[in-house]
Scaffold this active site. Sequence first.
Site, short mmCIF file in Angstrom:
data_model
loop_
_atom_site.label_atom_id
_atom_site.label_comp_id
_atom_site.label_asym_id
_atom_site.label_seq_id
_atom_site.Cartn_x
_atom_site.Cartn_y
_atom_site.Cartn_z
N ASP A 1 -0.89 26.48 18.63
CA ASP A 1 -0.20 26.16 19.30
C ASP A 1 -1.00 24.72 18.98
O ASP A 1 -1.67 23.98 18.89
CB ASP A 1 -1.24 26.76 20.33
CG ASP A 1 -0.68 26.75 21.79
OD1 ASP A 1 0.04 25.59 22.29
OD2 ASP A 1 -1.93 27.17 22.82
N TRP B 1 0.61 17.45 21.39
CA TRP B 1 -0.27 17.11 20.36
C TRP B 1 1.49 15.56 20.13
O TRP B 1 0.87 14.58 20.06
CB TRP B 1 0.00 17.73 19.29
CG TRP B 1 -0.45 16.90 18.01
CD1 TRP B 1 -2.01 16.44 17.20
CD2 TRP B 1 1.03 15.59 16.85
NE1 TRP B 1 -1.35 15.56 15.67
CE2 TRP B 1 -0.37 15.44 15.94
CE3 TRP B 1 2.28 15.83 17.25
CZ2 TRP B 1 0.94 14.15 14.80
CZ3 TRP B 1 2.91 14.99 15.65
CH2 TRP B 1 2.24 13.64 14.52
N HIS C 1 6.79 19.69 16.77
CA HIS C 1 6.80 21.09 15.95
C HIS C 1 7.72 20.71 14.11
O HIS C 1 7.05 21.48 13.35
CB HIS C 1 8.63 21.70 16.54
CG HIS C 1 8.22 22.14 17.77
ND1 HIS C 1 7.28 22.95 17.95
CD2 HIS C 1 9.07 22.33 19.04
CE1 HIS C 1 6.74 23.43 19.68
NE2 HIS C 1 7.88 22.62 19.95
N THR D 1 9.15 35.95 22.36
CA THR D 1 10.58 36.18 22.40
C THR D 1 10.44 35.40 24.40
O THR D 1 11.60 35.79 24.84
CB THR D 1 10.09 37.65 22.90
OG1 THR D 1 8.31 37.98 23.51
CG2 THR D 1 10.52 38.88 22.29
N LEU E 1 1.88 35.94 -2.65
CA LEU E 1 1.20 35.61 -1.63
C LEU E 1 2.70 36.13 -0.81
O LEU E 1 4.18 35.30 -1.05
CB LEU E 1 1.51 33.89 -1.08
CG LEU E 1 1.34 33.97 0.67
CD1 LEU E 1 0.12 34.33 0.95
CD2 LEU E 1 0.69 31.84 0.11
N SER F 1 -1.55 35.51 23.91
CA SER F 1 0.28 35.50 24.55
C SER F 1 0.70 36.18 23.32
O SER F 1 2.14 35.84 22.55
CB SER F 1 0.66 34.00 23.25
OG SER F 1 0.05 33.26 24.58
C1 FPP Z 1 3.08 25.77 20.39
O1 FPP Z 1 3.46 25.25 20.40
C2 FPP Z 1 4.60 26.67 18.91
C3 FPP Z 1 5.86 26.47 19.11
C4 FPP Z 1 6.69 27.60 20.30
C5 FPP Z 1 7.24 26.57 18.34
C6 FPP Z 1 6.26 26.04 16.33
C7 FPP Z 1 7.48 26.56 15.57
C8 FPP Z 1 7.54 25.48 14.06
C9 FPP Z 1 6.51 24.55 14.12
C10 FPP Z 1 8.52 25.36 14.09
C11 FPP Z 1 9.20 26.53 13.23
C12 FPP Z 1 9.70 26.64 11.73
C13 FPP Z 1 8.95 26.91 10.63
C14 FPP Z 1 9.61 26.40 9.89
C15 FPP Z 1 8.33 28.49 11.27
P1 FPP Z 1 3.60 24.29 22.02
O2 FPP Z 1 5.19 23.87 21.86
O3 FPP Z 1 3.47 25.38 23.44
O4 FPP Z 1 2.30 23.65 22.64
P2 FPP Z 1 2.03 22.95 24.03
O5 FPP Z 1 0.99 24.12 24.03
O6 FPP Z 1 1.19 22.12 23.57
O7 FPP Z 1 3.22 22.51 24.30
#
Ligand code: FPP
Length: 231
Positions: free
Chosen positions: A17, A22, A34, A63, A128, A187
């Site tokens: 999260d 960030w 991301h 989802t 792993l 969540s």
């Molecule tokens: C949560 O932070 C993050 C996500 C919902 C997406 C995470 C996805 C990736 C890191 C990329 C996926 C790629 C691979 C290789 C698995 P948020 O966006 O909810 O953060 P916020 O709460 O600060 O808005």
Amino acid sequence: MTKLFKKLPTHIAIIMDGNGRWATKRGMPRNYGHKEGVNAIERTIEACLKYNIKYCTFFAFSTENWKRSKEEIDGIFQLLREYISINDNIFLEKEVKLKHIGVIEPFPDDLKSALVNIENKTEKFDKLTITFALNYGGRDEIIRGVNTLLQSGQKQIDENQFSSILDTKDLPDPDFIIRTSGEQRVSNFMLYQMAYSEFYFPKICWPSFNEKHFIKSLQVFEKRKRRYGGV
Ligand code: FPP
């Protein structure tokens, strides 16, 4: 390597999260968060190999994440696409198994085939296991499982049978769940599997998570006394 920790979690599951916050804090678009989040995934996988963690699961797309803008969703798909393409051989070299939980059916066709391809190629490894939770929700997983049971006509089942119809059937339950960014919520992640998981909520946002934070997390786990309802 000398034994650094008295005990280690077998399975770490991570709710990554804070990517959006960030990026926003740095005046950048959410997808930049991301993108840096993917680098944090890579650092974490390296750390798992270094500190001998056997299973690590990343909550990459829930989802509920379909509610986000098309731009953000396409951006996450693109990162996943690039990640698989770059790491195709690296997973083979490092003997890391890659798998997913969740329903990838609605994902773009090329992404689905790339995922299935790398999963098949790395299936035999057991050093792993990295799992990406993709279009995953704990409630959705449970309901899909219950429907499978209803269709098979079963009238009564036990806990082992129920575990065996979940997406996580080949994974041990997570010992340790880390959610970054300071938010303290579950969540819809691994609802059935987390019955006896230990939780840790470091304040750091996911894109900044590095080996130092990983070691700190293992130290936190090391101090936990797990009793599983006993004394
Ligand atoms: C949560 O932070 C993050 C996500 C919902 C997406 C995470 C996805 C990736 C890191 C990329 C996926 C790629 C691979 C290789 C698995 P948020 O966006 O909810 O953060 P916020 O709460 O600060 O808005």
